[in-house]
Structures are given as structure tokens and as C-alpha cells.
Design a protein around this motif. Structure first.
Motif, PDB file in Angstrom:
ATOM      1  N   LYS A  14       2.519  11.085  -2.252  1.00 50.75           N
ATOM      2  CA  LYS A  14       3.102  10.277  -1.259  1.00 50.75           C
ATOM      3  C   LYS A  14       1.677   9.364  -1.041  1.00 50.75           C
ATOM      4  N   LYS A  15       0.471  10.030  -1.274  1.00 50.40           N
ATOM      5  CA  LYS A  15      -0.750   9.223  -1.045  1.00 50.40           C
ATOM      6  C   LYS A  15      -0.820   8.245  -2.411  1.00 50.40           C
ATOM      7  N   GLU A  16      -0.481   8.673  -3.502  1.00 49.28           N
ATOM      8  CA  GLU A  16      -0.553   7.906  -4.778  1.00 49.28           C
ATOM      9  C   GLU A  16       0.470   6.588  -4.845  1.00 49.28           C
ATOM     10  N   LYS A  17       1.636   6.859  -3.972  1.00 48.84           N
ATOM     11  CA  LYS A  17       2.654   5.936  -4.213  1.00 48.84           C
ATOM     12  C   LYS A  17       2.872   5.142  -2.811  1.00 48.84           C
ATOM     13  N   ASN A  18       1.920   5.408  -2.068  1.00 45.93           N
ATOM     14  CA  ASN A  18       1.986   4.635  -0.462  1.00 45.93           C
ATOM     15  C   ASN A  18       3.319   4.992  -0.202  1.00 45.93           C
ATOM     16  N   CYS A  20       5.407   6.803   3.178  1.00 42.69           N
ATOM     17  CA  CYS A  20       5.408   7.312   4.528  1.00 42.69           C
ATOM     18  C   CYS A  20       6.611   8.304   4.606  1.00 42.69           C
ATOM     19  N   THR A  51       3.848   1.284   9.909  1.00 39.27           N
ATOM     20  CA  THR A  51       2.912   1.832   8.934  1.00 39.27           C
ATOM     21  C   THR A  51       2.976   0.777   7.853  1.00 39.27           C
ATOM     22  N   ASP A  52       1.983   0.644   7.010  1.00 41.92           N
ATOM     23  CA  ASP A  52       1.976  -0.336   5.868  1.00 41.92           C
ATOM     24  C   ASP A  52       2.530   0.515   4.658  1.00 41.92           C
ATOM     25  N   ALA A  53       3.019   1.490   4.662  1.00 45.95           N
ATOM     26  CA  ALA A  53       3.763   2.125   3.598  1.00 45.95           C
ATOM     27  C   ALA A  53       4.915   1.337   3.146  1.00 45.95           C
ATOM     28  N   GLU A  54       4.947   1.127   1.880  1.00 45.97           N
ATOM     29  CA  GLU A  54       6.145   0.210   1.352  1.00 45.97           C
ATOM     30  C   GLU A  54       7.565   1.053   1.058  1.00 45.97           C
ATOM     31  N   LYS A  75      11.356  -2.752   3.664  1.00 50.79           N
ATOM     32  CA  LYS A  75      10.683  -1.616   3.299  1.00 50.79           C
ATOM     33  C   LYS A  75      11.758  -0.781   2.361  1.00 50.79           C
TER      34      LYS A  75
END
Length: 305
Positions: A14-18, A20, A51-54, A75
Motif C-alpha cells: 500500500k505504501k509502494e502503490k499509494n 489508502c 487523503t492524497d492516495a490515488e 479516485k
């Protein structure tokens, strides 16, 4: 793999791919532990919008993922397990609501957030269990058709007696399993415990409670109270979560049968496959459906300020 190993892989991906990850309060504890946000359905949707997650993954049920998409149309939104639906959200027939509106033109329609996006397009305002009394007290109509949960609607109507409510038969099949007999048994077995219940419960159950509130409000009450024992009248995953967060307190389920099988459909491995890109279901909605279904949500946000 062990639970810890799967969790570690999910967190890394999840961190690598952004991405949430949202977990509804009724999810298993191992899913809570890898989520970015935990809470009630609408609160999670608001967090996702901030959140800025895509990409957003909803560990919950379908209407919750729809709400995330409505508030974050740009999103990519996934439902971790495509079979996880909400029987209450699917209860209200769209044609029936259209007929009710035609028969009662002087009434406005308030929808519980636990409804489909399609149904929301016919509604004037939306509410959550925590905001309903505040929102409908401020709502510009004294005549309200409330859908789809008649138990929640009954509880709201008692808090706002100066307004007239028309209720539709329907509700949460999980909370309705809790009976007045369950209350009697629990009170007898634990006379000093505070009874905390969700307003989706039957009227006889909410009337007997020490506190009635949303899932988040129940958790907050138990965690912050100086009392040492609580009977929990909502989905039983909350019993386990409170046992983790309040190890010095006695947390008792009001009914062993208050279990939402749709919420439990989502597993940790469902989430793992979703972050891998090999599982889950992307929520696709037309621009018109997003626009039309958001009207009642925007009205809720306006009245809630």
C-alpha cells in the motif's frame, strides 16, 4: 503465511502503490491493524476524500464503497470483497419510493446513509446514525419519509416529536436479532453494567438502554467512561475491539447472534489480493449517478455545519 506476514506484505504494497485502506468498525481486528482509517461508513468516506492516495480500498460493504466514490469521483475505488453487500441498503424498492413521493407530495425524503446510490438520487437529505437527530431537526420540512430503517426512524422520531415521520418497513437484519429478552437476561446477569446499543435495534431494546448511539459513539463511550463493565448491543466485532482497547474493563455482548455475515465476508487475504491488483471489485459509476446521488449528501453536510 501467518497473519503477521500477510499484514506486512499489505503494508509494504500500500505504501509502494499509494493506496489508502479503509476499514469499517465491524471488520476483523487483523484488518483494523493494516487500515489507514477505521470508523463508521460516512466518516471513512470523508477521510478518503482528504487523503492524497490515488487508490482507495473499502473493507466494508458495497454502499460504503459507493459513498467513497461519490465523494472522491476522481479516485480509483475498490470494494475488497465483491460479495459484501448490505441487505438493508437493498431493501427499499426504487419504484415504491417514487410512488410514495407521488402519494405524499408534501413530504420530503430522508435517506439513511445505508442505501444504494440509485436510491439516494430520489432523496432530499441523507443522514448517519450519529448525525440524524441534528440534521433532521434542522431540515426544512416537518413531514419526512424516512427510509429504509424503521427502527432507526422510530428512534429519531422520538427525539424530534414536533415532526411527522412516515416509516417504511425495513431495517438491519443483524441488529433486529437483538430482542427484549436478551436485554432482560443481560441485565439480570450483569446488573452493574451499562447497556450501550445502536439505534438500528428494536424500539424495546433502545428504550431499555443506558446509551443509544452509532458504532463510533458506542466505542467512544466505553473507552472514555469511568464505568468498568459494558453490555454492547451492536455487531459483535465491537466487543472484541473494545476488549483490546479496554483490557481492564468487562465487555459483554448483548446477543451472541448479532453478527453481520456481510462484514465478515472480507478477509485479510481479500485485502492482500486487492493491493496486489488481483482481487477486489472496482466501483464504476456514471458521472450523472455520482452527481444525482451526491445532492442529498451535500444537504447533510450543509445542515451539519
Amino acid at each position: 503465511m501467518t497473519i503477521a506476514e500477510v499484514q506486512e506484505k499489505i503494508i509494504k504494497l500500500k505504501k509502494e502503490k499509494n493506496i489508502c485502506i479503509l476499514a469499517h468498525a465491524y471488520q476483523r481486528h487483523e484488518i483494523w491493524e493494516i487500515a489507514d482509517y477505521i470508523g463508521d461508513s460516512f466518516g471513512l468516506s470523508e477521510k478518503a476524500a482528504e487523503t492524497d492516495a490515488e487508490t482507495v480500498i473499502m473493507c466494508g460493504v458495497r454502499f460504503m464503497a459507493e459513498t467513497v466514490k461519490i465523494l472522491s469521483p476522481h479516485k480509483t475505488v475498490y470494494l475488497a470483497n465483491s460479495t459484501a453487500g448490505c441487505p438493508m441498503a437493498d431493501q427499499m424498492d426504487i419504484d415504491l419510493l417514487k410512488q410514495m413521493k407521488e402519494m405524499m407530495p408534501d413530504y420530503k425524503v430522508a435517506a439513511y446513509i445505508n442505501t444504494t446510490a440509485e436510491l439516494k438520487t430520489l432523496c432530499d437529505v441523507c443522514v448517519t446514525s450519529s448525525s440524524a437527530v441534528k440534521i433532521l431537526s434542522r431540515f426544512d420540512s416537518d413531514k419526512i419519509i424516512f427510509v429504509p430503517d424503521c427502527n432507526l426512524g422510530d428512534w429519531i422520531s422520538k427525539q424530534i416529536p414536533d415532526k411527522e415521520f412516515k416509516l417504511v418497513r425495513g431495517g438491519c437484519p443483524t441488529h433486529v436479532r437483538i430482542s427484549e429478552n436478551d436485554v432482560t437476561r443481560a441485565r439480570k446477569a450483569y446488573p452493574d453494567a451499562k447497556l450501550l446499543v445502536h439505534p438500528e435495534c428494536q424500539p424495546a431494546v433502545t428504550a431499555a438502554a443506558d446509551f443509544v448511539g452509532s458504532t463510533t459513539q458506542i466505542v467512544k463511550y466505553a473507552e472514555e467512561s469511568d464505568e468498568k463493565s459494558f453490555i454492547i448491543g451492536t455487531e459483535n466485532s465491537i466487543v472484541e475491539h473494545l476488549q483490546f482497547s479496554c483490557p481492564d474493563k468487562k465487555i459483554i455482548p448483548l446477543s451472541k447472534d448479532c453478527v453481520c455475515h456481510n462484514m465478515l465476508a472480507t478477509t485479510l487475504n481479500d485485502v492482500y489480493r486487492c493491493v496486489q491488483g488481483t482481487g477486489g471489485e472496482e466501483i464504476i459509476m456514471s458521472d450523472e449517478l455520482i452527481r444525482s446521488s451526491r445532492v442529498c449528501i451535500d444537504e447533510m453536510l450543509r445542515l451539519g455545519k
